[in-house]
Scaffold this active site. Structure first.
Site, PDB file in Angstrom:
ATOM      1  N   HIS A 185      80.851  60.557  42.032  1.00 24.68           N
ATOM      2  CA  HIS A 185      82.145  61.233  42.303  1.00 24.68           C
ATOM      3  C   HIS A 185      82.239  62.166  43.296  1.00 24.68           C
ATOM      4  O   HIS A 185      80.966  62.539  43.874  1.00 24.68           O
ATOM      5  CB  HIS A 185      82.221  62.335  40.955  1.00 24.68           C
ATOM      6  N   CYS A 226      85.821  60.359  45.175  1.00 26.57           N
ATOM      7  CA  CYS A 226      86.816  60.836  45.369  1.00 26.57           C
ATOM      8  C   CYS A 226      86.719  61.752  47.065  1.00 26.57           C
ATOM      9  O   CYS A 226      86.595  62.360  47.098  1.00 26.57           O
ATOM     10  CB  CYS A 226      87.965  61.740  44.102  1.00 26.57           C
TER      11      CYS A 226
END
Length: 475
Positions: A185, A226
């Site tokens: 992430h 991301c």
């Protein structure tokens, strides 16, 4: 080496002088003359041998060694895809000839033998795929997978990792090539690890230090996360011999793919499986980095794949970083499924998994339980957003400004403020590694820093709003 070269050379000169002297003095003494000439020939051969060895050694020294560091920064079975990506990357590099001793792997290692995994000890990265877990050498697992470990590994800090994991670090030199692949992430200006975050500034400081200490000739980074572009955009200079590609730009999601109904999770990420599938079918001694980047950018139409740093490195062959050996065909005749068919934003994976289960079940009790879990996740997510709104409103005392901060997307330049706020938010409100949904809203902290709200005021607002913590596991 110099002493060894000069001594036989001097001997040859002396022997040659003796030969000429002997010839001048006595042409009749053929046996003595033959003996002297024979010794001269041996000296010449010795010199030729030494020079040949030196040339070979110099040629070997000029050949860059290839090193790799592979990092899966998450844990938890629903994050299966991150460790699957990294295990697959390990196999790609090994099949293309990168020695196992030159690959360092960091992964939590809680997926292969998870109670949720129906195929114990096996991890796959695509539908009906081969096991990518078998044979992976895991250097740092569990609590050792940290930003500090990663930075020490790439900077070659052997002493700093004494007693930690395998203790292995990059031992690269000024002519070597390094390939780093990170999967997890991300958020503005940071990459997530299982229990902490790696911010852009310390990462780039380490890369700069590596460059200055001549730890590499060229370094290539592939980042799956991301908002991964925010780690490098307007930050990474173009003169450090570093080339980067990222799965997403500075403000968008990367995408998961390949939902597996047997394993009840996503097997891979679009950007990652795309570059690896390309590496498995192309001749890496001919394909350039820029060619691979162009293919991945075109085929990853779920996000905007980016490139940063020294773009001239893109002219080099992929094999210079991923290995030059001809790899076996990985698909074994299988028709590969497009990763785009079921791609979902990385942050939506927990909900998407539950929705897949809901569509599949024929049991009313099971359906009710799944719906309860869905409502629970949505409720926790809303609580996090409500908490952020309260913090911003208390800090600004202005409804209009609060609305802008909660919806706008300002560019991060005030890193010192942002890093301090991220740490404060994680300590006081929602521990980020245990509440991964919070990463999607850290842009709010960026906006507050960029709006010149004093960080002391913001932290005081956090103290007033967040104590005591109410939720964990906001995913």
């Amino acid at each position: 080496m110099r002493g060894r070269v000069y001594f036989p050379f001097l001997a040859l000169v002396l022997v040659s002088s003796s030969v000429f002297s002997v010839v001048a003095l006595s042409k009749s003494n053929h046996k003595f003359l033959d003996k002297i000439v024979s010794r001269a020939d041996e000296a010449v051969k010795s010199i030729e041998s030494i020079f040949h060895k030196k040339i070979v050694n110099d040629s070997n020294a000029a050949q860059p060694k290839q090193w790799a560091v592979l990092v899966a920064g998450s844990n938890g079975y629903y994050n299966y895809r991150h460790q699957a990506d990294i295990c697959h990357a390990y196999q790609v590099l090994r099949h293309h000839g990168i020695p196992a001793d030159n690959i360092i792997t960091l992964m939590y290692d809680d997926i292969a033998n998870s109670t949720e995994n129906p195929t114990k000890g096996i991890i796959i990265n695509e539908p009906n795929g081969e096991d990518v877990y078998n044979g992976v050498r895991k250097d740092y697992v569990g609590k050792d997978v940290t930003p500090e470990t990663f930075l020490k590994v790439i900077s070659g800090d052997i002493r700093g990792l004494k007693g930690v994991g395998s203790g292995r670090v990059l031992l690269s030199g000024p002519s070597d090539h390094i390939f780093i692949n990170f999967v997890d992430h991300g958020a503005p200006g940071l990459l997530a690890f299982p229990n902490a975050e790696l911010h852009a500034r310390p990462f780039l400081d380490t890369l700069l230090d590596m460059y200055q200490r001549k730890q590499f000739a060229k370094l290539v980074l592939y980042i799956e996360a991301c908002e991964s572009g925010s780690m490098f955009e307007d930050l990474l200079p173009d003169n450090l011999n570093i080339f980067v590609t990222t799965a997403a730009n500075a403000h968008e999601h990367s995408f998961a793919c390949y939902f597996d109904s047997n394993r009840d999770t996503y097997l891979g990420d679009v950007y990652s499986v795309t570059w690896m599938q390309d590496s498995e079918k192309e001749d890496l001694t001919k394909e350039t980095l820029f060619r691979q980047y162009s293919i991945v950018r075109k085929e990853t139409n779920t996000s905007h794949v980016q490139e940063y740093g020294d773009l001239s490195i893109g002219k080099l062959k992929v094999g210079e970083f991923q290995g030059k050996a001809k790899a076996p065909v990985a698909s074994n005749g299988r028709t590969r499924v497009s990763p785009l068919l079921d791609a979902v934003p990385s942050g939506d994976v927990p909900l998407a998994i539950l929705r897949h289960k809901l569509r599949r079940t024929n049991s009313s009790p099971e359906s009710a339980e799944i719906q309860r879990k869905l409502r629970g996740i949505e409720k926790k997510r809303q609580h996090l957003k409500d908490t952020l709104r309260k913090i911003v409103l208390k800090a600004t005392e202005d409804e209009a400004k609060t609305e802008f901060i909660l919806t706008g997307r300002l560019k991060l330049t005030n890193f010192s403020c942002y890093e301090e706020l991220v740490n404060a938010f994680s300590q006081r409100c929602f521990h980020l590694p245990k509440n991964e949904y919070a990463y999607r809203h850290l842009f709010v902290l960026v906006n507050m820093c960029q709006s010149s709200i004093p960080k002391e005021v913001i932290i005081r607002s956090m103290d007033e709003v967040c104590q005591p913590r109410k939720y964990t596991g906001i995913i």
